[in-house]
Structure formats: structure tokens, C-alpha cells
Design a protein around this motif. Structure first.
Motif, PDB file in Angstrom:
ATOM      1  N   VAL A  15      20.244  -8.403   4.168  1.00 56.48           N
ATOM      2  CA  VAL A  15      19.095  -9.141   4.680  1.00 56.48           C
ATOM      3  C   VAL A  15      17.976  -8.190   5.087  1.00 56.48           C
ATOM      4  N   MET A  16      18.328  -7.013   5.610  1.00 52.06           N
ATOM      5  CA  MET A  16      17.320  -6.083   6.106  1.00 52.06           C
ATOM      6  C   MET A  16      16.705  -5.235   5.003  1.00 52.06           C
ATOM      7  N   GLN A  17      17.176  -5.361   3.741  1.00 52.24           N
ATOM      8  CA  GLN A  17      16.570  -4.617   2.653  1.00 52.24           C
ATOM      9  C   GLN A  17      15.134  -5.078   2.469  1.00 52.24           C
ATOM     10  N   PRO A  18      14.189  -4.130   2.312  1.00 45.79           N
ATOM     11  CA  PRO A  18      12.802  -4.518   2.078  1.00 45.79           C
ATOM     12  C   PRO A  18      12.674  -5.305   0.782  1.00 45.79           C
ATOM     13  N   ALA A  19      11.645  -6.132   0.721  1.00 40.21           N
ATOM     14  CA  ALA A  19      11.378  -6.899  -0.494  1.00 40.21           C
ATOM     15  C   ALA A  19      11.225  -5.929  -1.654  1.00 40.21           C
ATOM     16  N   GLY A  20      11.859  -6.240  -2.747  1.00 41.84           N
ATOM     17  CA  GLY A  20      11.760  -5.383  -3.931  1.00 41.84           C
ATOM     18  C   GLY A  20      12.840  -4.316  -3.984  1.00 41.84           C
ATOM     19  N   ALA A  21      13.574  -4.073  -2.886  1.00 43.48           N
ATOM     20  CA  ALA A  21      14.622  -3.072  -2.910  1.00 43.48           C
ATOM     21  C   ALA A  21      15.835  -3.657  -3.612  1.00 43.48           C
ATOM     22  N   SER A  22      16.497  -2.845  -4.368  1.00 43.05           N
ATOM     23  CA  SER A  22      17.673  -3.327  -5.071  1.00 43.05           C
ATOM     24  C   SER A  22      18.925  -2.726  -4.450  1.00 43.05           C
ATOM     25  N   GLU A  23      20.067  -3.210  -4.914  1.00 43.98           N
ATOM     26  CA  GLU A  23      21.328  -2.655  -4.444  1.00 43.98           C
ATOM     27  C   GLU A  23      21.455  -1.250  -4.996  1.00 43.98           C
ATOM     28  N   THR A  24      22.467  -0.518  -4.527  1.00 45.29           N
ATOM     29  CA  THR A  24      22.711   0.827  -5.022  1.00 45.29           C
ATOM     30  C   THR A  24      22.847   0.776  -6.536  1.00 45.29           C
ATOM     31  N   ALA A  31      19.345   4.880 -16.580  1.00 42.73           N
ATOM     32  CA  ALA A  31      18.174   4.939 -17.457  1.00 42.73           C
ATOM     33  C   ALA A  31      17.113   3.942 -16.997  1.00 42.73           C
ATOM     34  N   VAL A  32      17.531   2.768 -16.576  1.00 44.57           N
ATOM     35  CA  VAL A  32      16.608   1.746 -16.077  1.00 44.57           C
ATOM     36  C   VAL A  32      15.974   2.220 -14.777  1.00 44.57           C
ATOM     37  N   VAL A  33      16.788   2.793 -13.892  1.00 49.83           N
ATOM     38  CA  VAL A  33      16.284   3.274 -12.605  1.00 49.83           C
ATOM     39  C   VAL A  33      15.313   4.436 -12.820  1.00 49.83           C
ATOM     40  N   ALA A  34      15.654   5.349 -13.730  1.00 46.76           N
ATOM     41  CA  ALA A  34      14.765   6.483 -14.013  1.00 46.76           C
ATOM     42  C   ALA A  34      13.428   5.997 -14.562  1.00 46.76           C
ATOM     43  N   THR A  39       7.560   4.668 -13.501  1.00 45.96           N
ATOM     44  CA  THR A  39       6.530   3.637 -13.313  1.00 45.96           C
ATOM     45  C   THR A  39       5.946   3.714 -11.909  1.00 45.96           C
ATOM     46  N   LEU A  40       6.813   3.805 -10.900  1.00 44.25           N
ATOM     47  CA  LEU A  40       6.343   3.863  -9.509  1.00 44.25           C
ATOM     48  C   LEU A  40       5.535   5.124  -9.229  1.00 44.25           C
ATOM     49  N   VAL A  41       5.984   6.240  -9.766  1.00 44.39           N
ATOM     50  CA  VAL A  41       5.263   7.503  -9.575  1.00 44.39           C
ATOM     51  C   VAL A  41       3.888   7.412 -10.231  1.00 44.39           C
ATOM     52  N   PRO A 118      18.682   3.563  -1.473  1.00 45.10           N
ATOM     53  CA  PRO A 118      19.465   2.809  -2.445  1.00 45.10           C
ATOM     54  C   PRO A 118      18.673   2.272  -3.638  1.00 45.10           C
ATOM     55  N   SER A 119      17.391   2.566  -3.726  1.00 48.59           N
ATOM     56  CA  SER A 119      16.602   2.041  -4.844  1.00 48.59           C
ATOM     57  C   SER A 119      15.494   3.023  -5.209  1.00 48.59           C
ATOM     58  N   ALA A 120      14.987   2.856  -6.421  1.00 46.96           N
ATOM     59  CA  ALA A 120      13.862   3.674  -6.880  1.00 46.96           C
ATOM     60  C   ALA A 120      12.663   3.485  -5.957  1.00 46.96           C
ATOM     61  N   GLU A 121      12.422   2.245  -5.540  1.00 45.99           N
ATOM     62  CA  GLU A 121      11.281   1.947  -4.666  1.00 45.99           C
ATOM     63  C   GLU A 121      11.357   2.740  -3.362  1.00 45.99           C
TER      64      GLU A 121
END
Length: 170
Positions: A15-24, A31-34, A39-41, A118-121
Motif C-alpha cells: 500500500v505504501m509503494q509510490p504510484a508507478g512503483a512496481s514489485e521487485t 531487459a524490460v527493467v533496463a 526511458t526514465l533517464v 524495488p523499481s526502475a522509477e
């Protein structure tokens, strides 16, 4: 009683994960996370910002480098296997030495590392919040990037991130 406490703690974490954060991220999703990190960078580089006391104009987007990916992945795995975040490799190697070993011919090299996100974001956000990491990320001299992530074998929730930024030799 213990089971319900553990369930509540897990629920509170989700519940406390920020919006847009994904699970580990799962290892099969690296490859998707990289790609998401790139994209974020590039989104971050596309906007002028202040990193500590230094102001940066928007910088051109980075492209992925397979050689930098190999070096970053190896370093993330090394950190995870030792449960220790640092810029030095297990053999005392520097980011430049690891990039060279991976076959990258560089004129300029930089590295950002992180753990626990736990997420790229969240990993990219933590780099942007740190003046030195943010400056690396925003440096317009860098043209390429590699990213690696690995879970600590003793604690699958502990992710280790390594980002190599480089400018290849002509």
C-alpha cells in the motif's frame, strides 16, 4: 497472531509503494527493467535541472551500449553476491577497468550505483536526488549507458543497481 502481523506488514508495504512503483523485478524482467531505466533517464535528461548547487541544461538522450550493459550487470551481480554496495569491484576494479574488460573503448566513463530500490522509477529517483549521481546522469558529455540489476541471494527484496555512463572513443 504472528501470521496476521506478517500479512499486515506485507500489505502495508504494498500500500505504501509510490504510484508507478512496481514489485521487485524478476530476473526474467531485467531487459524490460533496463529499458525502463533508459526511458526514465532520458526523460530526466530532457529537462533542465539543478543537481545540488550545479545547474544543468537539458541533455541529449543516451543510447544503450551492450558492452556497458555487460559491465554493469557483472558489477550489480558482484555487489549482490557480497551484499555490499560500492564502486570498487570485488577485485578492486574501477568502473573504467570493468568497462574496458567488457570491450568498451571509452574516452569518458561514470558510474551510479544504488541498492534497496524495488523499481526502475525509485532507482532513477534516488540518483536524481543525490547531487553527484544527478550530475553524472545529466552530464551532456555522456552519450551511452549500460544498466545492471541483481537481487541479493540472501535477501531477494534487496536489489542492487549499477549504471555505467560512457562516451566512446571515436
Amino acid at each position: 497472531m504472528r501470521r496476521s502481523t506478517a500479512c499486515l506488514a506485507a500489505l502495508a508495504f504494498l500500500v505504501m509503494q509510490p504510484a508507478g512503483a512496481s514489485e521487485t523485478p524478476d530476473a526474467s524482467d531485467t531487459a524490460v527493467v533496463a529499458a525502463r531505466v533508459l526511458t526514465l533517464v532520458n526523460e530526466a535528461r530532457g529537462v533542465a535541472r539543478r543537481c545540488g548547487w550545479k545547474r544543468f541544461e537539458a541533455a541529449p538522450p543516451l543510447t544503450r551500449s551492450e558492452a556497458l550493459d555487460r559491465a554493469a550487470i557483472a558489477h550489480a551481480r558482484d555487489m549482490a553476491s557480497r551484499s555490499r554496495m560500492e564502486h570498487a569491484g570485488f577485485d578492486g576494479s574501477t568502473p573504467g577497468e570493468r568497462a574496458t574488460r567488457a570491450g568498451y573503448r571509452w574516452g569518458r566513463i561514470g558510474e551510479n550505483v544504488a541498492t534497496g530500490q524495488p523499481s526502475a522509477e525509485l532507482a532513477v529517483a534516488s540518483w536524481l536526488e543525490s547531487p553527484r549521481h544527478c550530475a553524472n546522469l545529466m552530464d551532456p558529455a555522456y552519450t551511452e549507458m549500460g544498466i545492471g540489476l541483481a537481487a541479493d541471494p540472501g535477501n531477494a527484496a534487496a536489489m542492487y543497481w549499477a549504471q555505467l555512463l560512457g562516451t566512446p572513443l571515436p
